[in-house]
Design a protein around this motif. Structure first.
Motif, PDB file in Angstrom:
ATOM      1  N   ALA A 104       0.802  -1.225   0.000  1.00  0.00           N
ATOM      2  CA  ALA A 104       0.000   0.000   0.000  1.00  0.00           C
ATOM      3  C   ALA A 104       0.835   1.275   0.000  1.00  0.00           C
ATOM      4  O   ALA A 104       0.280   2.363  -0.111  1.00  0.00           O
ATOM      5  CB  ALA A 104      -1.017   0.028   1.134  1.00  0.00           C
ATOM      6  N   ASP A 105       2.175   1.191   0.122  1.00  0.00           N
ATOM      7  CA  ASP A 105       3.000   2.397   0.010  1.00  0.00           C
ATOM      8  C   ASP A 105       2.801   3.041  -1.354  1.00  0.00           C
ATOM      9  O   ASP A 105       2.591   2.352  -2.356  1.00  0.00           O
ATOM     10  CB  ASP A 105       4.491   2.058   0.153  1.00  0.00           C
TER      11      ASP A 105
ATOM     12  N   LYS B 171       2.239   5.003  -8.126  1.00  0.00           N
ATOM     13  CA  LYS B 171       1.139   4.095  -7.800  1.00  0.00           C
ATOM     14  C   LYS B 171       1.344   3.508  -6.407  1.00  0.00           C
ATOM     15  O   LYS B 171       2.447   3.489  -5.879  1.00  0.00           O
ATOM     16  CB  LYS B 171       1.096   2.910  -8.784  1.00  0.00           C
ATOM     17  N   HIS B 172       0.259   2.995  -5.832  1.00  0.00           N
ATOM     18  CA  HIS B 172       0.362   2.181  -4.623  1.00  0.00           C
ATOM     19  C   HIS B 172       0.913   0.830  -5.066  1.00  0.00           C
ATOM     20  O   HIS B 172       0.587   0.338  -6.144  1.00  0.00           O
ATOM     21  CB  HIS B 172      -1.000   1.979  -3.966  1.00  0.00           C
ATOM     22  N   VAL B 173       1.737   0.212  -4.239  1.00  0.00           N
ATOM     23  CA  VAL B 173       2.319  -1.080  -4.594  1.00  0.00           C
ATOM     24  C   VAL B 173       1.778  -2.156  -3.662  1.00  0.00           C
ATOM     25  O   VAL B 173       1.590  -1.922  -2.475  1.00  0.00           O
ATOM     26  CB  VAL B 173       3.864  -1.031  -4.559  1.00  0.00           C
TER      27      VAL B 173
ATOM     28  N   LEU C  34       0.640  -2.643  -9.201  1.00  0.00           N
ATOM     29  CA  LEU C  34       0.683  -1.185  -9.072  1.00  0.00           C
ATOM     30  C   LEU C  34      -0.751  -0.685  -9.199  1.00  0.00           C
ATOM     31  O   LEU C  34      -1.385  -0.849 -10.241  1.00  0.00           O
ATOM     32  CB  LEU C  34       1.565  -0.571 -10.150  1.00  0.00           C
ATOM     33  N   ILE C  35      -1.250  -0.069  -8.128  1.00  0.00           N
ATOM     34  CA  ILE C  35      -2.664   0.282  -8.042  1.00  0.00           C
ATOM     35  C   ILE C  35      -2.837   1.797  -8.038  1.00  0.00           C
ATOM     36  O   ILE C  35      -2.313   2.484  -7.157  1.00  0.00           O
ATOM     37  CB  ILE C  35      -3.276  -0.320  -6.764  1.00  0.00           C
TER      38      ILE C  35
ATOM     39  N   LYS D 292      12.858  -1.866 -10.781  1.00  0.00           N
ATOM     40  CA  LYS D 292      11.883  -0.957 -11.374  1.00  0.00           C
ATOM     41  C   LYS D 292      11.194  -0.076 -10.335  1.00  0.00           C
ATOM     42  O   LYS D 292      10.654   0.957 -10.671  1.00  0.00           O
ATOM     43  CB  LYS D 292      10.846  -1.740 -12.168  1.00  0.00           C
ATOM     44  N   ILE D 293      11.166  -0.517  -9.071  1.00  0.00           N
ATOM     45  CA  ILE D 293      10.531   0.292  -8.034  1.00  0.00           C
ATOM     46  C   ILE D 293      11.565   1.290  -7.521  1.00  0.00           C
ATOM     47  O   ILE D 293      12.548   0.922  -6.894  1.00  0.00           O
ATOM     48  CB  ILE D 293       9.975  -0.598  -6.908  1.00  0.00           C
ATOM     49  N   LEU D 294      11.346   2.563  -7.835  1.00  0.00           N
ATOM     50  CA  LEU D 294      12.317   3.601  -7.511  1.00  0.00           C
ATOM     51  C   LEU D 294      12.278   4.010  -6.045  1.00  0.00           C
ATOM     52  O   LEU D 294      13.270   4.406  -5.510  1.00  0.00           O
ATOM     53  CB  LEU D 294      12.091   4.824  -8.401  1.00  0.00           C
ATOM     54  N   ARG D 295      11.127   3.948  -5.410  1.00  0.00           N
ATOM     55  CA  ARG D 295      11.018   4.137  -3.971  1.00  0.00           C
ATOM     56  C   ARG D 295       9.753   4.843  -3.521  1.00  0.00           C
ATOM     57  O   ARG D 295       8.885   5.154  -4.294  1.00  0.00           O
ATOM     58  CB  ARG D 295      12.237   4.787  -3.360  1.00  0.00           C
TER      59      ARG D 295
END
Length: 105
Positions: free
Chosen positions: A48-49, A62-64, A73-74, A92-95
């Motif tokens: 949800a971050d 996006k929320h993850v 990715l939501i 791929k997830i930058l942060r």
């Protein structure tokens, strides 16, 4: 930059920061169009971050959510579809987002 961070945060995050311009309505109402979002480079994230994720040649916000070997990715806006990635592609997830700034006009 240090003075700007003190203005934007009540404490300066210990991670390297970067900012992305939010274009579109996929995260509305949480993040309005034309917002500036600050992200911290962190080694981990939680379900949800709100994250910045590199897809093809652009970064999306996006929320993850982690489900098995998938990363979902939501978007905040239900008018848009979720994006599905393989979990073995964590680069791929930058942060994680730590601050959103926008004008209320």
């Amino acid at each position: 930059m240090e003075d700007l961070l003190k203005y934007a945060f009540d404490h300066v995050p210990p991670n390297k920061l970067f900012m992305l311009y939010c274009k579109g309505t996929f995260m509305k109402p949480l993040i309005p169009d034309k917002s500036l979002v600050t992200f911290a480079r962190k080694p981990t994230f939680e379900n949800a971050d709100l994250t910045a994720v590199l897809t093809d040649d652009e970064a999306t916000k996006k929320h993850v959510k982690l489900v098995g070997n998938k990363v979902i990715l939501i978007p905040e806006n239900n008018d848009y579809d979720s994006i599905f990635l393989r979990r073995d592609m964590p680069e791929k997830i930058l942060r994680k987002a730590v601050h959103v700034e926008y004008d209320i006009q």
